[in-house]
Design an enzyme around this catalytic site. Structure first.
Site, short mmCIF file in Angstrom:
data_model
loop_
_atom_site.label_atom_id
_atom_site.label_comp_id
_atom_site.label_asym_id
_atom_site.label_seq_id
_atom_site.Cartn_x
_atom_site.Cartn_y
_atom_site.Cartn_z
N TYR A 24 0.80 -1.23 0.00
CA TYR A 24 0.00 0.00 0.00
C TYR A 24 0.83 1.28 0.00
O TYR A 24 0.27 2.37 -0.07
CB TYR A 24 -0.94 0.00 1.20
CG TYR A 24 -1.91 -1.17 1.18
CD1 TYR A 24 -2.94 -1.21 0.27
CD2 TYR A 24 -1.76 -2.24 2.07
CE1 TYR A 24 -3.82 -2.28 0.23
CE2 TYR A 24 -2.63 -3.31 2.04
CZ TYR A 24 -3.65 -3.33 1.12
OH TYR A 24 -4.53 -4.39 1.08
N HIS A 102 -9.07 0.88 -5.73
CA HIS A 102 -8.16 0.06 -4.92
C HIS A 102 -6.74 0.55 -5.15
O HIS A 102 -6.34 0.81 -6.29
CB HIS A 102 -8.26 -1.42 -5.31
CG HIS A 102 -9.63 -1.96 -5.06
ND1 HIS A 102 -10.08 -2.27 -3.80
CD2 HIS A 102 -10.65 -2.20 -5.91
CE1 HIS A 102 -11.32 -2.69 -3.88
NE2 HIS A 102 -11.70 -2.66 -5.15
#
Length: 154
Positions: A24, A102
């Protein structure tokens, strides 16, 4: 009347910058919010930015965005992407366009992440661009909801 977009973030996104930075990145949710506000401002939009670890709260906010006539919703449902019929049904019940976002490419990850309950009812899905996916989603909403005279010619 001001135009605004809801940016909704699901479970564990409050941990951005600390949670699995190899997937991430090291940017925080505050960094995401700043990017969203900057991108929205460039399109003369304001942002209602929220995060919750609770499914029902996300459902409430989806309904609220519709009731308040938001231009659209940018939704990163987190793990609820793969499990939430409730979020699917909430999106299906409203008229406001939803862009699923996402940070990672969910199709390049574990098999259980390959199925999205959100994608079939979203206007579009963006994944794998890191936090820049949020900016792409806001720009996409601004473009698709612009007055016909302002839309780019084909």
């Amino acid at each position: 009347m001001p135009k605004f977009v809801y940016v909704l973030n699901g479970p564990n996104l409050n941990l951005l910058g600390r949670r699995e930075p190899n997937i991430y990145g090291k940017t925080t949710l505050k960094d995401v919010e700043a990017l969203c506000r900057k991108t929205a401002a460039a399109h003369k939009l304001s942002v209602e930015f929220r995060q919750s670890n609770h499914e029902g709260e996300l459902v409430d906010w989806i309904q609220e965005a519709d009731e308040k006539k938001a231009v659209g919703i940018v939704l990163n449902p987190g793990g609820y992407t793969h499990t939430s019929v409730a979020i699917h049904d909430a999106i299906k019940a409203v008229s406001v366009p939803v862009i699923e976002v996402h940070i990672s490419n969910i199709h390049a990850r574990e098999n259980f992440r390959h199925v999205s309950y959100v994608a079939p009812v979203a206007k579009a899905t963006i994944g794998g661009f890191g936090i820049n996916g949020y900016a792409l989603a806001i720009t996409g909403l601004a473009t698709m909801t612009a007055a016909p005279s302002r839309r780019p010619s084909r």
